[in-house]
Enzyme design. Structure first.
Site, mmCIF file in Angstrom:
data_model
loop_
_atom_site.group_PDB
_atom_site.id
_atom_site.type_symbol
_atom_site.label_atom_id
_atom_site.label_comp_id
_atom_site.label_asym_id
_atom_site.label_seq_id
_atom_site.Cartn_x
_atom_site.Cartn_y
_atom_site.Cartn_z
ATOM 1 N N GLY A 59 41.705 65.729 33.055
ATOM 2 C CA GLY A 59 43.268 66.248 33.229
ATOM 3 C C GLY A 59 43.503 65.343 34.453
ATOM 4 N N LYS B 21 29.102 58.915 29.355
ATOM 5 C CA LYS B 21 29.098 59.589 30.701
ATOM 6 C C LYS B 21 27.433 59.854 30.888
ATOM 7 C CE LYS B 21 33.392 62.201 29.854
ATOM 8 N NZ LYS B 21 33.990 63.175 29.327
HETATM 9 N N1 LIG Z 1 42.633 61.622 31.247
HETATM 10 C C1 LIG Z 1 41.733 62.255 31.433
HETATM 11 O O1 LIG Z 1 41.741 63.490 31.595
HETATM 12 C C2 LIG Z 1 40.439 61.428 32.131
HETATM 13 C C3 LIG Z 1 39.480 61.806 32.719
HETATM 14 C C4 LIG Z 1 38.264 61.111 33.100
HETATM 15 C C5 LIG Z 1 38.400 59.793 32.996
HETATM 16 N N2 LIG Z 1 39.355 59.096 32.348
HETATM 17 C C6 LIG Z 1 39.440 57.762 32.273
HETATM 18 O O2 LIG Z 1 40.472 57.084 33.145
HETATM 19 C C7 LIG Z 1 41.141 56.083 32.696
HETATM 20 C C8 LIG Z 1 42.742 56.362 32.389
HETATM 21 O O3 LIG Z 1 42.836 57.444 31.398
HETATM 22 P P1 LIG Z 1 44.243 57.912 31.074
HETATM 23 O O4 LIG Z 1 44.010 59.062 30.433
HETATM 24 O O5 LIG Z 1 45.109 58.207 32.436
HETATM 25 O O6 LIG Z 1 44.994 56.979 30.156
HETATM 26 P P2 LIG Z 1 46.393 56.810 29.978
HETATM 27 O O7 LIG Z 1 47.034 58.076 30.017
HETATM 28 O O8 LIG Z 1 46.459 56.180 28.483
HETATM 29 O O9 LIG Z 1 47.365 55.592 30.794
HETATM 30 C C9 LIG Z 1 46.768 54.265 30.648
HETATM 31 C C10 LIG Z 1 47.591 53.553 31.432
HETATM 32 O O10 LIG Z 1 47.420 52.144 31.441
HETATM 33 C C11 LIG Z 1 48.259 51.465 31.065
HETATM 34 N N3 LIG Z 1 47.984 50.163 30.314
HETATM 35 C C12 LIG Z 1 47.384 50.249 29.171
HETATM 36 N N4 LIG Z 1 47.097 48.783 28.598
HETATM 37 C C13 LIG Z 1 47.826 48.100 29.775
HETATM 38 C C14 LIG Z 1 47.871 46.567 29.824
HETATM 39 N N5 LIG Z 1 47.574 45.779 28.882
HETATM 40 N N6 LIG Z 1 48.586 46.384 30.976
HETATM 41 C C15 LIG Z 1 48.999 47.201 31.874
HETATM 42 N N7 LIG Z 1 48.883 48.468 31.705
HETATM 43 C C16 LIG Z 1 48.188 48.918 30.762
HETATM 44 C C17 LIG Z 1 49.224 52.265 30.523
HETATM 45 O O11 LIG Z 1 50.758 51.793 30.717
HETATM 46 P P3 LIG Z 1 52.071 52.442 29.775
HETATM 47 O O12 LIG Z 1 51.958 53.883 30.661
HETATM 48 O O13 LIG Z 1 53.247 51.708 30.250
HETATM 49 O O14 LIG Z 1 51.806 52.713 28.417
HETATM 50 C C18 LIG Z 1 49.165 53.699 31.098
HETATM 51 O O15 LIG Z 1 49.808 53.697 32.317
HETATM 52 C C19 LIG Z 1 40.252 55.878 31.239
HETATM 53 O O16 LIG Z 1 39.513 54.910 31.455
HETATM 54 C C20 LIG Z 1 39.946 57.160 30.904
HETATM 55 O O17 LIG Z 1 38.841 57.250 30.036
HETATM 56 C C21 LIG Z 1 40.541 60.029 31.995
#
Ligand SMILES: NC(=O)c1ccc[n+]([C@@H]2O[C@H](COP(=O)([O-])OP(=O)(O)OC[C@H]3O[C@@H](n4cnc5c(N)ncnc54)[C@H](OP(=O)(O)O)[C@@H]3O)[C@@H](O)[C@H]2O)c1
Length: 440
Positions: free
Chosen positions: A304, A207
């Site tokens: 979140g 970040k």
């Molecule tokens: N969570 C946070 O608070 C947060 C905050 C800031 C930034 N981010 C960023 O936002 C992004 C997403 O984070 P997240 O927390 O939402 O992640 P997550 O809950 O792990 O979700 C990832 C999603 O991607 C899908 N996925 C993974 N590999 C895939 C593939 N090969 N083909 C198709 N779909 C695939 C997964 O599918 P399935 O559901 O079917 O497994 C899931 O729906 C990341 O870059 C993270 O760094 C997250």
């Protein structure tokens, strides 16, 4: 009204599901703001039948997110899969090359490939927007890119990882160990099963690299970030910090210095009176020092589903409204290649906790070594336990005792060399604890 903006969401996890929900809930407001409807038309994830708390049955489903990236049925691809390489990178590259706008929350991807992706976006005349990639729901990317052109920014620092701030806050308030607080953070879902990336400072570093580029108009250079995590912080350090008028935070700091741009992530002592010191728990904060605005601090939720989706939706709204500029605020060709300021040249105050052998002259020996290196001491605190003091008329027990030094500004090189000499003199029984102090 102009043609609708057709949005494809790749990744329906914590953030992706929230984005789909908010786009639906805010549909009218978004259409009014952008002058065109904004509608999700396609989605992709691995598991088609998982209940995500949001109905995706009405959208075109892609098993292959890269196919969504280049699909003719979307205008704007939202990448929420994650990871610096692999599918996330393939999706973004495919979409940009196909002339589609991209919105992403993926700090790992940007930290590693941000410059190349910005070039690709610019050459295709499309947006690459990443508000959610740094400090989640806090609009810090927009602030740096759009709100401060009247300023020369000299320093930016922030609490960019909620997990670390939660752990340090609980350690401080409840006197608990790092391990105990980490276990609680995992139980409450604030920390991943493998917390390395957060607690070792790498997430903050990604970040910081993004924010540094925006703040200083430089090419993103994640490899230049000096990184130290919080695992070695002891409850005693937080207690001593409190006595000395400080709090310990894991900060990402980017600063213009005479030797170049310093980018560093490490546990940092900040004065208790500073804005950033008030930020406790999972909350994030970013402070910008600049010549015109002086000091600006933004505080809010750094992660979140909904807070992060709030930032993602803001980027989608800009795309809908046609607010499309160079990703880093100026064309990639005009970003400077920054000189890396070496950490050894870093200059600042230091908190040093030594475990000194309890024998005559040990503390004096330490002070002498400091004086020989021209390191001036602001304070010295020696802690001796009641039991130790009762064992000997001079208060000596033979057991090692903590000796805490607060230095005035000194260089990292001088501090490290001096600590090596103190160790070689046999004055200490354990490696020193060193925490840098950030001036206000
Ligand atoms: N969570 C946070 O608070 C947060 C905050 C800031 C930034 N981010 C960023 O936002 C992004 C997403 O984070 P997240 O927390 O939402 O992640 P997550 O809950 O792990 O979700 C990832 C999603 O991607 C899908 N996925 C993974 N590999 C895939 C593939 N090969 N083909 C198709 N779909 C695939 C997964 O599918 P399935 O559901 O079917 O497994 C899931 O729906 C990341 O870059 C993270 O760094 C997250």
């Amino acid at each position: 009204m102009a043609d609708e903006l057709r949005v494809g969401v790749a990744g329906l996890g914590t953030v992706g599901a929230s984005v789909v929900r908010i786009l639906d809930r805010q549909a009218n407001a978004l259409a009014g703001r952008g002058g065109r409807p904004v509608r999700v038309t396609a989605v992709s994830a691995r598991d088609r039948i998982r209940d995500r708390g949001v109905d995706v049955s009405g959208y075109e489903w892609f098993d292959d997110p890269v196919a969504l990236g280049r699909s003719g049925s979307v205008d704007c691809v939202v990448e929420l899969v994650g990871g610096s390489d692999g599918p996330a990178k393939d999706i973004v590259e495919a979409a940009l090359a196909a002339g589609k706008h991209v919105v992403t929350a993926n700090k790992a991807l940007l930290a590693k490939h941000g410059l190349a992706l910005a070039r690709l976006a610019e050459s295709n005349g499309v947006a690459l927007a990443f508000e959610a990639s740094a400090a989640g729901g806090i609009p810090v990317v927009k602030t740096l890119r759009e709100a401060l052109p009247g300023n020369r920014i000299t320093r930016l620092y922030g609490i960019l990882n909620g997990t670390c701030n939660y752990i340090l806050s609980r350690m401080e308030l409840e006197g608990l160990t790092f391990a105990a607080c980490l276990a609680d953070a995992q139980r409450l879902g604030y920390a991943e099963a493998d917390p390395t990336f957060d607690v070792e400072g790498y997430d903050t570093a990604h970040k910081l690299a993004i924010l540094t580029s925006l703040a200083f108009g430089t090419e993103i250079d994640a490899e230049a970030v000096y990184v130290e995590g919080i695992a070695k912080i002891a409850p005693l350090d937080l207690k001593m910090a409190d006595e000395l008028g400080y709090r310990v935070k894991l900060l990402g700091v980017a600063e213009r210095t005479d030797t170049g741009i310093e980018q560093r992530v490490h546990p940092t002592m900040v004065p208790k009176s500073s804005a950033i010191a008030q930020v406790m728990g999972v909350t994030n904060a970013v402070t910008v020092d600049a010549d015109a605005v002086r000091e600006l601090t933004l505080i809010g939720p750094g992660a979140g589903g909904d807070p992060t989706a709030s930032a993602v939706v803001a980027d989608i709204a800009d795309v809908a409204a046609g607010l499309i500029g160079p990703p880093f605020g100026r064309p990639a060709s005009l970003l400077e290649r920054a000189e890396r300021a070496p950490m050894q040249r870093h200059e600042g105050g230091y908190y040093i906790r030594l475990t000194v052998r309890d024998r005559p002259g040990a503390a004096a020996g330490v002070a002498t070594r400091m004086a020989q290196a021209d390191i001036s001491l602001e304070s010295i605190l020696q802690k001796r336990s009641e039991t130790a003091a009762s064992q000997d008329p001079h208060g000596r027990s033979g057991a090692p005792v903590p000796l805490v030094l607060i230095t005035y500004a000194a260089t990292e090189a001088a501090i490290r060399e001096t600590l090596d000499k103190i160790a070689a003199d046999g004055l200490v029984s354990e490696p020193p604890q060193v925490i840098r102090i950030e001036r206000e």
